[in-house]
Design a protein around this motif. Structure first.
Motif, PDB file in Angstrom:
ATOM      1  N   ASP A  40      45.710  38.997  76.814  1.00  0.00           N
ATOM      2  CA  ASP A  40      45.787  40.169  77.644  1.00  0.00           C
ATOM      3  C   ASP A  40      46.709  41.199  77.328  1.00  0.00           C
ATOM      4  O   ASP A  40      46.333  42.454  77.293  1.00  0.00           O
ATOM      5  N   LEU A  41      47.977  40.938  77.104  1.00  0.00           N
ATOM      6  CA  LEU A  41      48.755  41.829  76.270  1.00  0.00           C
ATOM      7  C   LEU A  41      49.117  41.322  74.862  1.00  0.00           C
ATOM      8  O   LEU A  41      50.127  40.444  74.941  1.00  0.00           O
ATOM      9  N   HIS A  42      48.678  41.727  73.919  1.00  0.00           N
ATOM     10  CA  HIS A  42      48.621  40.920  72.610  1.00  0.00           C
ATOM     11  C   HIS A  42      49.887  41.735  71.789  1.00  0.00           C
ATOM     12  O   HIS A  42      50.499  40.762  71.350  1.00  0.00           O
ATOM     13  N   CYS A  43      49.875  42.907  71.753  1.00  0.00           N
ATOM     14  CA  CYS A  43      50.938  43.542  70.927  1.00  0.00           C
ATOM     15  C   CYS A  43      51.077  44.975  71.552  1.00  0.00           C
ATOM     16  O   CYS A  43      50.417  45.208  72.184  1.00  0.00           O
ATOM     17  N   THR A  44      52.233  45.438  71.121  1.00  0.00           N
ATOM     18  CA  THR A  44      52.691  46.861  71.263  1.00  0.00           C
ATOM     19  C   THR A  44      53.130  47.393  70.223  1.00  0.00           C
ATOM     20  O   THR A  44      53.868  46.935  69.237  1.00  0.00           O
ATOM     21  N   ILE A  45      52.529  48.725  69.937  1.00  0.00           N
ATOM     22  CA  ILE A  45      52.859  49.475  68.996  1.00  0.00           C
ATOM     23  C   ILE A  45      53.706  50.545  69.301  1.00  0.00           C
ATOM     24  O   ILE A  45      53.722  51.206  70.251  1.00  0.00           O
ATOM     25  N   ILE A  46      55.221  50.643  68.557  1.00  0.00           N
ATOM     26  CA  ILE A  46      56.220  51.706  69.013  1.00  0.00           C
ATOM     27  C   ILE A  46      56.409  52.628  67.952  1.00  0.00           C
ATOM     28  O   ILE A  46      56.272  52.405  66.556  1.00  0.00           O
ATOM     29  N   TRP A  47      55.973  53.872  68.077  1.00  0.00           N
ATOM     30  CA  TRP A  47      55.879  55.042  67.402  1.00  0.00           C
ATOM     31  C   TRP A  47      57.013  56.050  67.632  1.00  0.00           C
ATOM     32  O   TRP A  47      56.843  56.787  68.709  1.00  0.00           O
ATOM     33  N   ARG A  48      58.189  56.333  66.848  1.00  0.00           N
ATOM     34  CA  ARG A  48      58.973  57.257  67.356  1.00  0.00           C
ATOM     35  C   ARG A  48      59.625  57.882  66.085  1.00  0.00           C
ATOM     36  O   ARG A  48      59.868  57.177  65.097  1.00  0.00           O
ATOM     37  N   GLY A  49      60.000  59.194  66.040  1.00  0.00           N
ATOM     38  CA  GLY A  49      60.084  59.685  64.835  1.00  0.00           C
ATOM     39  C   GLY A  49      59.625  59.651  63.573  1.00  0.00           C
ATOM     40  O   GLY A  49      60.090  59.723  62.401  1.00  0.00           O
ATOM     41  N   GLY A  50      58.236  59.714  63.713  1.00  0.00           N
ATOM     42  CA  GLY A  50      57.418  59.706  62.630  1.00  0.00           C
ATOM     43  C   GLY A  50      57.336  57.989  62.016  1.00  0.00           C
ATOM     44  O   GLY A  50      56.658  58.005  60.913  1.00  0.00           O
ATOM     45  N   LYS A  51      57.817  57.268  62.552  1.00  0.00           N
ATOM     46  CA  LYS A  51      57.937  55.749  61.993  1.00  0.00           C
ATOM     47  C   LYS A  51      57.259  54.896  63.259  1.00  0.00           C
ATOM     48  O   LYS A  51      57.377  54.982  64.468  1.00  0.00           O
ATOM     49  N   ALA A  52      56.507  53.831  62.693  1.00  0.00           N
ATOM     50  CA  ALA A  52      56.041  53.064  63.819  1.00  0.00           C
ATOM     51  C   ALA A  52      56.041  51.653  63.380  1.00  0.00           C
ATOM     52  O   ALA A  52      56.471  50.985  62.098  1.00  0.00           O
ATOM     53  N   ALA A  53      56.049  50.697  64.338  1.00  0.00           N
ATOM     54  CA  ALA A  53      56.190  49.346  64.263  1.00  0.00           C
ATOM     55  C   ALA A  53      55.457  48.612  65.211  1.00  0.00           C
ATOM     56  O   ALA A  53      54.861  49.242  66.304  1.00  0.00           O
ATOM     57  N   VAL A  54      55.064  47.411  64.853  1.00  0.00           N
ATOM     58  CA  VAL A  54      54.244  46.537  66.003  1.00  0.00           C
ATOM     59  C   VAL A  54      55.135  45.247  66.381  1.00  0.00           C
ATOM     60  O   VAL A  54      55.858  44.911  65.559  1.00  0.00           O
ATOM     61  N   LYS A  55      55.041  45.207  67.611  1.00  0.00           N
ATOM     62  CA  LYS A  55      55.785  43.934  68.275  1.00  0.00           C
ATOM     63  C   LYS A  55      54.790  43.094  68.878  1.00  0.00           C
ATOM     64  O   LYS A  55      54.071  43.472  69.698  1.00  0.00           O
ATOM     65  N   ASP A  56      54.752  41.648  68.312  1.00  0.00           N
ATOM     66  CA  ASP A  56      53.978  40.810  69.201  1.00  0.00           C
ATOM     67  C   ASP A  56      54.306  40.359  70.437  1.00  0.00           C
ATOM     68  O   ASP A  56      55.664  40.194  70.752  1.00  0.00           O
ATOM     69  N   GLU A  57      53.588  40.424  71.580  1.00  0.00           N
ATOM     70  CA  GLU A  57      54.177  40.294  72.791  1.00  0.00           C
ATOM     71  C   GLU A  57      54.054  38.741  73.302  1.00  0.00           C
ATOM     72  O   GLU A  57      53.632  38.518  74.465  1.00  0.00           O
ATOM     73  N   GLY A  58      54.085  37.782  72.256  1.00  0.00           N
ATOM     74  CA  GLY A  58      53.928  36.445  72.665  1.00  0.00           C
ATOM     75  C   GLY A  58      52.666  36.062  72.784  1.00  0.00           C
ATOM     76  O   GLY A  58      52.065  35.114  73.507  1.00  0.00           O
ATOM     77  N   SER A  59      51.828  36.498  71.796  1.00  0.00           N
ATOM     78  CA  SER A  59      50.322  36.373  71.809  1.00  0.00           C
ATOM     79  C   SER A  59      50.150  34.855  71.416  1.00  0.00           C
ATOM     80  O   SER A  59      50.710  34.133  70.966  1.00  0.00           O
ATOM     81  N   THR A  60      48.834  34.326  71.818  1.00  0.00           N
ATOM     82  CA  THR A  60      48.412  32.884  71.711  1.00  0.00           C
ATOM     83  C   THR A  60      48.043  32.714  70.167  1.00  0.00           C
ATOM     84  O   THR A  60      48.605  31.853  69.388  1.00  0.00           O
ATOM     85  N   ASN A  61      47.191  33.564  69.602  1.00  0.00           N
ATOM     86  CA  ASN A  61      46.734  33.750  68.213  1.00  0.00           C
ATOM     87  C   ASN A  61      47.560  34.501  67.106  1.00  0.00           C
ATOM     88  O   ASN A  61      47.045  34.333  66.079  1.00  0.00           O
ATOM     89  N   GLY A  62      48.460  34.963  67.323  1.00  0.00           N
ATOM     90  CA  GLY A  62      49.258  35.806  66.520  1.00  0.00           C
ATOM     91  C   GLY A  62      48.683  37.042  66.146  1.00  0.00           C
ATOM     92  O   GLY A  62      47.702  37.546  66.437  1.00  0.00           O
ATOM     93  N   THR A  63      49.728  38.012  65.784  1.00  0.00           N
ATOM     94  CA  THR A  63      49.438  39.285  65.230  1.00  0.00           C
ATOM     95  C   THR A  63      49.830  39.424  63.808  1.00  0.00           C
ATOM     96  O   THR A  63      50.771  39.048  63.109  1.00  0.00           O
TER      97      THR A  63
END
Length: 113
Positions: A40-63
């Motif tokens: 339902d909430l799989h991951c979050t992309i964080i974008w700040r200052g021209g840089k981006a990252a992805v954070k897995d939010e405890g997904s069942t099948n992985g990011t």
């Protein structure tokens, strides 16, 4: 981000400054409700200052970034050209300067003017 999995001409998904939630739930900024292997909430992309990252939010099948699982609650930097896989969907990441986007797509609500 662009995915060609469910739309042969490509489906665009906008990553906004700050946080962009991705998952099966329809209240995410990017809803992949059609993905049975997405959480339902799989991951979050964080974008700040021209840089981006992805954070897995405890997904069942992985990011996956470029085919590698980032691990439960893992965080991985994203660059233009990277692939992000959620369930059976793969997205190509394109990071575009908002000022350039505003010149190229002036009518878009997400471009910085």
């Amino acid at each position: 981000m662009v995915s060609f999995d469910h739309n042969g001409s490509g489906q665009d998904y906008v990553i906004r400054a700050g946080k962009t939630r991705i998952g099966r739930a329809r209240d995410n900024e990017i809803s992949v409700f059609f993905e049975s292997k997405a959480s339902d909430l799989h991951c979050t992309i964080i974008w700040r200052g021209g840089k981006a990252a992805v954070k897995d939010e405890g997904s069942t099948n992985g990011t996956l970034v470029n085919g590698e699982d980032i691990g439960i609650a893992g965080v991985e930097p994203l660059s233009s050209g990277d692939t992000l896989t959620i369930g059976g969907s793969t997205f190509q990441v394109f990071l575009i300067n908002p000022e350039f986007a505003g010149q190229t797509w002036p009518q878009s609500g997400w471009a910085k003017g």
